[in-house]
Design an enzyme around this catalytic site. Structure first.
Site, PDB file in Angstrom:
ATOM      1  N   VAL A 150      21.592  34.246  40.739  1.00 14.24           N
ATOM      2  CA  VAL A 150      20.995  35.165  41.454  1.00 14.24           C
ATOM      3  C   VAL A 150      21.608  36.613  41.833  1.00 14.24           C
ATOM      4  CG1 VAL A 150      19.497  35.667  43.689  1.00 14.24           C
ATOM      5  CG2 VAL A 150      19.657  33.281  42.478  1.00 14.24           C
ATOM      6  N   CYS A 151      23.001  36.356  42.085  1.00 10.71           N
ATOM      7  CA  CYS A 151      23.889  37.395  42.501  1.00 10.71           C
ATOM      8  C   CYS A 151      23.829  38.753  41.291  1.00 10.71           C
ATOM      9  CB  CYS A 151      25.241  36.968  42.575  1.00 10.71           C
ATOM     10  SG  CYS A 151      25.394  35.687  43.979  1.00 10.71           S
ATOM     11  N   PRO A 152      23.823  38.439  40.117  1.00 15.99           N
ATOM     12  CA  PRO A 152      23.781  39.514  39.396  1.00 15.99           C
ATOM     13  C   PRO A 152      22.470  40.418  39.429  1.00 15.99           C
ATOM     14  CG  PRO A 152      24.039  37.628  38.206  1.00 15.99           C
ATOM     15  CD  PRO A 152      24.047  37.224  39.430  1.00 15.99           C
ATOM     16  N   LEU A 189      22.750  42.361  42.509  1.00 20.06           N
ATOM     17  CA  LEU A 189      23.738  43.660  42.495  1.00 20.06           C
ATOM     18  C   LEU A 189      23.358  44.564  41.427  1.00 20.06           C
ATOM     19  CD1 LEU A 189      27.015  41.350  42.568  1.00 20.06           C
ATOM     20  CD2 LEU A 189      25.995  42.687  44.274  1.00 20.06           C
TER      21      LEU A 189
END
Length: 187
Positions: free
Chosen positions: A46-48, A51
């Protein structure tokens, strides 16, 4: 306990920024609006997406005098490796703060003790270094950079126009509310 109006503690961390390493301190964030965007870890799922979404709106944050700081408990070396390996992360122009000692995650109360990771937390910090808005979500729920930008703009508006408040879905230039004097103390 709420973190609203909590002053960010002194800190000094390494960051991956502008294709290099640099030190970022509390002094660097004072004097302008800031967003601290905590995420669990580099090289995750999920993080990319979050970001990259933030990277796509970074110029809009800069236009309103707001710096964005992405923060995870990874080192600055891991941030660089992720940047070098991921097309999504290569788009990032904002500082990626390294928090391997968990000092920032603990100060913002998003540290997950048993996992050694940070929760997904978005914090809006005013030029005096105080938290004026924040949201913490479950690790499997991504955030929206458009909504975060809107909340920064609303926080800036309220800071400048203390006698007005921003209703739901407020956008810059839209009508605000002026609470009656007898209600102001109850807000």
């Amino acid at each position: 306990m709420s973190l609203i109006q909590k002053e960010v503690s002194d800190f000094s961390v390494q960051a991956f920024y502008n294709n290099g390493f640099q030190t970022v301190t509390k002094a660097d964030m004072l004097g302008h609006w800031s967003v601290f965007f905590f995420y669990p870890a580099d090289f995750t799922f999920v993080c990319p997406t979050e970001l990259e979404d933030l990277a796509n709106r970074y110029a809009d944050f800069k236009k309103i005098g707001c710096e964005v700081y992405a923060v995870s408990c990874d080192t600055h070396f891991v941030h660089k490796a992720w940047h070098d390996a991921s097309d999504r992360i290569k788009k990032i122009e904002y500082p990626m703060l390294a928090d391997p000692t968990h000092a920032l995650a603990k100060d913002f109360d998003v540290y997950i003790e048993g996992a050694g990771l940070a929760e997904r937390g978005s914090f809006i910090v005013n030029p005096e270094g105080k938290i004026v808005a924040y949201e913490v979500t479950a690790g499997n729920v991504g955030r929206n950079a458009d909504e975060l930008l809107r909340r920064v703009q609303a926080s800036q508006f309220v800071a400048e126009h203390g006698d007005e408040v921003c209703p739901a879905k407020w956008q810059p230039g839209a009508e605000t509310l002026k609470p009656s004097l007898d209600l102001v103390g109850q807000l």
